[in-house]
Scaffold this motif. Structure first.
Motif, PDB file in Angstrom:
ATOM      1  N   GLY A 190      -3.587  -5.274  -3.856  1.00  0.00           N
ATOM      2  CA  GLY A 190      -3.399  -3.885  -4.259  1.00  0.00           C
ATOM      3  C   GLY A 190      -4.300  -3.526  -5.418  1.00  0.00           C
ATOM      4  N   GLN A 238      -3.369   0.888   5.152  1.00  0.00           N
ATOM      5  CA  GLN A 238      -3.765   0.210   3.912  1.00  0.00           C
ATOM      6  C   GLN A 238      -4.604  -1.025   4.216  1.00  0.00           C
ATOM      7  OE1 GLN A 238       0.322  -0.325   3.176  1.00  0.00           O
ATOM      8  NE2 GLN A 238       0.321   0.819   1.248  1.00  0.00           N
ATOM      9  N   SER A 273       0.503  -0.223  -3.470  1.00  0.00           N
ATOM     10  CA  SER A 273      -0.363   0.890  -3.835  1.00  0.00           C
ATOM     11  C   SER A 273       0.538   1.836  -4.616  1.00  0.00           C
ATOM     12  CB  SER A 273      -0.948   1.559  -2.594  1.00  0.00           C
ATOM     13  OG  SER A 273       0.067   1.813  -1.671  1.00  0.00           O
ATOM     14  N   SER A 315      -1.098  -1.066  -9.797  1.00  0.00           N
ATOM     15  CA  SER A 315      -0.173  -0.674  -8.738  1.00  0.00           C
ATOM     16  C   SER A 315       1.118  -1.482  -8.779  1.00  0.00           C
ATOM     17  CB  SER A 315      -0.850  -0.845  -7.381  1.00  0.00           C
ATOM     18  OG  SER A 315      -1.252  -2.188  -7.225  1.00  0.00           O
TER      19      SER A 315
END
Lengths: 269, 237
Positions: B36, B224, B207, B40
């Motif tokens: 990430g 993602q 995220s 995050s």
């Protein structure tokens, strides 16, 4: 023989024992203090100690009785200040000079009976019989705690985040270190003087780190350097009629230069 | 067997949530990659798992026999002083202080265990060397050996390859793979897509205000996951 001469005076042999124990304790604590970037704390504490000594002399109470608690409390305060992200160093500098100012003012109020010079730069004459016993006890406690918690102090100095993650109470060891440091400073200050005592914490560790690259070796060399420098400085001060504290620090300085050179040559060679 | 589980936990600092309603679990033998963007919640997650900060809501449950303080943690390298005088052996031995009970020094068993781990990680020849004089890869292996002293079950590695050259990186990944095939569970925070792609079986992606937790294959089909692949130049797959 000059050593026999020194030993024939009871106050000098007392000072010799006290100095030896203080040198040993301070060098071991110093390794951890220097690596934790706490050198300034030792300096700050000795100034606070001077302030307390000055006030004690004006109020004519036993110097140890006032200095000891004041310095211990200040050590925890200084520790918190130094952990601040910003402004910690300035706060320590201000505290140091304020304590110094209070001490100087107190001594001048006290008048002719107090010897400012002895407070600032130490005097072997000031090591009384009770001081010797107190310093014996303090050094014994310091050396014992240091040996018992050697590995914990090492681990919490090297990598406090890992140490905390594996369940170690790092603050405990930091506080222990602060407590022992203040004890050693208070006891050593009478002889070495408050302006010079912090060099006893810092010089041995820095010199040892020039030549040794493992923690154990640094600790051993620092202790050895500190004790040897003390004896040379002590004898030199007697032979040449120099102030004791100053001669010891000068010997430390020479060792530092020497060990820097040895370290430099070893790296090149 | 399940080692760690968190159900609908909220993590963050000082009452401020960074990740909410997080559900995840780590099984024995897993290789979990935690990925990430910066900020995050990866570090918050690591600190919560280690017990350095409490979860704001819910709790992390550990399997029987796994204590929170016996996770083999490999911290980010930046927090260690570069000029600290210490031998490799001194560092490795310090990993067992979580179970250390002796008054003076280390026991014979502790020393023997350290020696065994030092050999296993391939540090035998440099065990007495100074940490500050080692290469980046050797330093990371030393710290990995220390975390193995703390545990034999679960390693939590925080960006272990940061600052390593490609060869040292590949060697470290290979070493971690070997450890995993020996039965040690791996949790690794990483910026690098390769361990996630090649070695991991599970991915935890953070995220901002969202997360993904699941199998690797599933992850690389999500938006993602595809974005991460694309950024790393692997979108040809």
């Amino acid at each position: 023989m000059i050593i026999g001469e020194i030993l024939s005076y009871s106050f000098l042999s007392r000072a010799l024992i006290v100095g030896f124990l203080i040198s040993l304790s301070s060098s071991l604590l110093g390794v951890s203090l220097v690596l934790r970037r706490y050198s300034m704390i030792g300096d700050g504490l000795s100034h606070v100690g001077f302030g307390a000594l000055g006030i004690a002399s004006v109020m004519s109470i036993s110097p140890m009785a006032l200095t000891l608690p004041v310095v211990v409390v200040s050590s925890f305060l200084l520790l918190r200040l130094s952990e601040r992200k910003s402004g910690g160093d300035s706060a320590i500098a201000l505290l140091s000079s304020s304590a110094l100012a209070i001490g100087v003012a107190a001594v001048s109020i006290g008048g002719v009976n107090t010897d400012l010079n002895a407070f600032l730069f130490g005097s072997i004459l000031s090591v009384s019989r009770s001081d010797a016993w107190i310093s014996l006890a303090v050094s014994a406690v310091t050396l014992f705690s240091y040996l018992v918690f050697y590995h914990q102090i090492y681990a919490s100095t090297f990598d406090p985040v890992f140490a905390k993650a594996t369940g170690m109470k790092c603050e405990r060891y930091t506080n222990l270190l602060a407590l022992l440091t203040s004890l050693v400073i208070v006891v050593g200050m009478r002889m070495l003087g408050s302006m010079l005592i912090s060099s006893l914490l810092i010089f041995p560790a820095l010199s040892a780190m020039k030549v040794a690259k493992t923690y154990l070796k640094v600790s051993i060399i620092a202790a050895a350097e500190s004790v040897v420098a003390f004896f040379i400085g002590f004898i030199a001060s007697y032979a040449l009629s120099l102030p004791t504290g100053a001669s010891i620090v000068i010997v430390h300085m020479c060792f530092y230069v020497l060990m820097t050179a040895i370290g430099w040559i070893a790296r090149k060679g | 067997m399940q080692l760690i589980e968190g159900k609908n936990i909220t993590i963050g600092y000082d009452g401020e949530a960074v990740v909410s309603d997080l559900t995840f679990s780590v099984e024995s033998g897993d290789y979990l990659c935690i990925v990430g963007e910066n900020g995050s919640g990866k570090s918050t997650f690591v600190k919560t798992v280690l017990g350095l900060i409490p979860p704001l809501k819910g709790e992390i449950v550990f399997a029987d026999g796994l204590r929170q303080d016996s996770i083999g943690y490999l911290p980010q390298k930046s927090q260690i002083q570069k000029d600290f005088p210490s031998s490799v052996r001194e560092i490795v031995l310090s990993g067992c202080l979580n179970r250390h009970r002796r008054l003076f020094g280390y026991s014979k068993e502790e020393k023997a265990k350290a020696q065994m781990i030092i050999e296993r990680i391939g540090l035998g020849k440099i065990a007495s060397s100074s940490f500050q004089e080692l290469s980046g890869g050797q330093q990371q292996r030393t710290l990995l050996a220390r975390s193995l002293m703390a545990t034999e079950r679960l390693l939590l590695l925080d960006e272990p390859v940061t600052g390593l050259d490609p060869q040292a990186t590949a060697e470290l990944y290979a070493l971690i793979r070997t450890l995993q095939s020996d039965g040690i569970t791996i949790m690794m925070v990483t910026h690098d897509i390769h361990p996630a792609l090649n070695d991991a079986n599970k991915v935890l992606h953070f995220s901002h205000n969202a997360y993904f937790f699941g199998d690797k294959d599933e992850y690389f089909r999500t938006e993602q996951g595809l974005k991460f692949l694309k950024e790393a130049g692997h979108d040809h797959r």
